[in-house]
Design a protein around this motif. Structure first.
Motif, mmCIF file in Angstrom:
data_model
loop_
_atom_site.group_PDB
_atom_site.id
_atom_site.type_symbol
_atom_site.label_atom_id
_atom_site.label_comp_id
_atom_site.label_asym_id
_atom_site.label_seq_id
_atom_site.Cartn_x
_atom_site.Cartn_y
_atom_site.Cartn_z
ATOM 1 N N LEU A 194 -4.602 -27.244 21.912
ATOM 2 C CA LEU A 194 -4.219 -27.668 21.953
ATOM 3 C C LEU A 194 -3.197 -27.864 20.257
ATOM 4 O O LEU A 194 -2.804 -29.116 20.514
ATOM 5 N N GLU A 195 -4.104 -28.112 19.616
ATOM 6 C CA GLU A 195 -3.937 -28.446 18.436
ATOM 7 C C GLU A 195 -2.224 -27.474 17.711
ATOM 8 O O GLU A 195 -2.054 -27.791 16.517
ATOM 9 N N LYS A 196 -2.083 -26.463 18.836
ATOM 10 C CA LYS A 196 -1.189 -26.056 18.520
ATOM 11 C C LYS A 196 -0.096 -26.232 18.272
ATOM 12 O O LYS A 196 1.126 -25.907 18.361
ATOM 13 N N ILE A 197 0.298 -27.371 19.071
ATOM 14 C CA ILE A 197 1.441 -28.264 19.953
ATOM 15 C C ILE A 197 2.426 -28.729 18.677
ATOM 16 O O ILE A 197 2.000 -29.852 18.352
ATOM 17 N N PRO A 198 3.409 -28.220 18.467
ATOM 18 C CA PRO A 198 4.189 -29.243 17.591
ATOM 19 C C PRO A 198 4.533 -30.437 17.856
ATOM 20 O O PRO A 198 4.291 -30.519 18.978
ATOM 21 N N PRO A 199 4.607 -30.823 16.936
ATOM 22 C CA PRO A 199 5.362 -32.311 17.276
ATOM 23 C C PRO A 199 6.551 -32.355 17.755
ATOM 24 O O PRO A 199 7.299 -32.142 17.129
ATOM 25 N N GLY A 200 6.945 -33.234 18.330
ATOM 26 C CA GLY A 200 8.370 -33.479 18.830
ATOM 27 C C GLY A 200 8.906 -32.018 19.683
ATOM 28 O O GLY A 200 8.610 -32.501 20.559
ATOM 29 N N GLY A 201 10.534 -32.013 19.736
ATOM 30 C CA GLY A 201 11.338 -31.103 20.487
ATOM 31 C C GLY A 201 10.860 -29.533 20.570
ATOM 32 O O GLY A 201 11.135 -29.892 19.396
ATOM 33 N N ILE A 202 10.270 -29.517 21.311
ATOM 34 C CA ILE A 202 10.093 -28.362 21.607
ATOM 35 C C ILE A 202 10.007 -27.496 22.923
ATOM 36 O O ILE A 202 10.794 -28.255 23.873
ATOM 37 N N GLN A 203 10.592 -26.008 23.052
ATOM 38 C CA GLN A 203 10.646 -25.352 24.488
ATOM 39 C C GLN A 203 9.447 -24.935 24.824
ATOM 40 O O GLN A 203 8.093 -24.539 23.588
ATOM 41 N N VAL A 204 8.552 -25.069 26.402
ATOM 42 C CA VAL A 204 7.841 -24.522 26.107
ATOM 43 C C VAL A 204 7.569 -23.841 27.789
ATOM 44 O O VAL A 204 8.171 -23.880 28.034
ATOM 45 N N ALA A 205 7.354 -22.481 27.282
ATOM 46 C CA ALA A 205 7.099 -21.618 28.342
ATOM 47 C C ALA A 205 6.054 -20.949 29.071
ATOM 48 O O ALA A 205 4.901 -20.353 28.273
ATOM 49 N N ALA A 206 5.769 -20.943 29.939
ATOM 50 C CA ALA A 206 4.096 -20.989 30.821
ATOM 51 C C ALA A 206 3.912 -20.280 31.692
ATOM 52 O O ALA A 206 5.145 -20.163 33.032
ATOM 53 N N LYS A 207 3.274 -19.824 31.806
ATOM 54 C CA LYS A 207 2.822 -18.958 32.977
ATOM 55 C C LYS A 207 3.071 -19.613 34.881
ATOM 56 O O LYS A 207 2.427 -20.779 34.208
ATOM 57 N N HIS A 208 3.161 -18.967 35.798
ATOM 58 C CA HIS A 208 3.671 -19.784 36.562
ATOM 59 C C HIS A 208 2.330 -18.948 38.070
ATOM 60 O O HIS A 208 3.099 -18.416 38.508
#
Length: 239
Positions: A63-77
């Motif tokens: 969880l500590e790897k998530i940057p603050p602010g606007g980002i793109q998140v690409a998740a397995k589904h």
């Protein structure tokens, strides 16, 4: 017991959803964050129901790897699980969703008011252009754009089928992309009502910084998500 617990969970799941859909009606007259608050509550209560009724827990890694602010998140589904669970991770999420979902009463109203990003899969380049414009506006507001690169749920262990739209968005957005691997399909399989006990493992991988060539990004994203997902599936099966 798995069948009994699954039936009970599904009854409570839809009851909880119906109550929240009705309770959320006033949020249509409020700022966007009001409906997102209800959506996050849905995510948290559903995770609690899974833990209490079905003995399905969750382990978050990185969880500590998530940057603050606007980002793109690409998740397995792999499952419906991540559609609500990921809501609880981000302060201002905006999902890229099928345009048809916007036509569903209540859900579509809330999705539109919450600033979700619809995409018409049959519109080709026009769909990518519209998705990109919406995503840029959301990123300018500091939001987190959540996209499932395969476009639909794939069974745990199935061959990946990534769509190039995720690379198009990466190139146009100019922000970091955070890959997410998971093994939810082992415990909440797609198109089945059974819920199997265990621990869903979710791993936040190292962000991919902006600036890569689209093809290079696409290859890197798929390799990193699939490698981590295979490891998490193996862990889940051993457990």
């Amino acid at each position: 017991m798995i069948t009994i617990r699954s039936i009970l969970f599904n009854l409570l799941f839809y009851l909880n959803l119906a109550i929240l859909l009705i309770a959320a009606i006033p949020t249509l007259l409020m700022p966007r964050r009001a409906i997102l608050g209800v959506a996050k509550l849905w995510g948290r209560t559903t995770l609690w129901l899974l833990r209490f009724v079905c003995h399905i827990d969750v382990q978050w890694r990185g969880l500590e790897k998530i940057p603050p602010g606007g980002i793109q998140v690409a998740a397995k589904h792999q499952s419906a699980w991540e559609t609500f669970a990921l809501l609880t991770l981000f302060p201002d999420p905006a999902y890229v969703i099928k345009r048809e979902l916007m036509w569903i009463p209540f859900f579509g109203w809330y999705a539109r008011h919450g600033g979700m990003i619809p995409v018409d899969r049959g519109a080709g380049k026009a769909a990518l252009s519209g998705m990109t414009d919406d995503a840029r506006r959301a990123l300018a507001e500091g939001r987190q754009i959540i996209i499932f690169p395969e476009g639909t749920r794939r069974p745990a262990g199935a061959d990946p089928k990534y769509k190039f739209g995720v690379a198009h968005l990466y190139a146009a957005a100019g922000v970091s992309c955070v890959p997410i691997a998971l093994n939810s399909g082992l415990f909440w399989p797609r198109r089945r009502f059974l819920r199997f006990p265990g621990t869903v493992r979710v791993e936040i991988l190292d962000p991919i910084r902006p600036g890569l060539d689209r093809d290079a990004f696409f290859a890197k994203l798929q390799e990193e998500i699939e490698t981590a997902t295979a490891r998490l599936i193996a862990e889940g099966r051993r457990g």
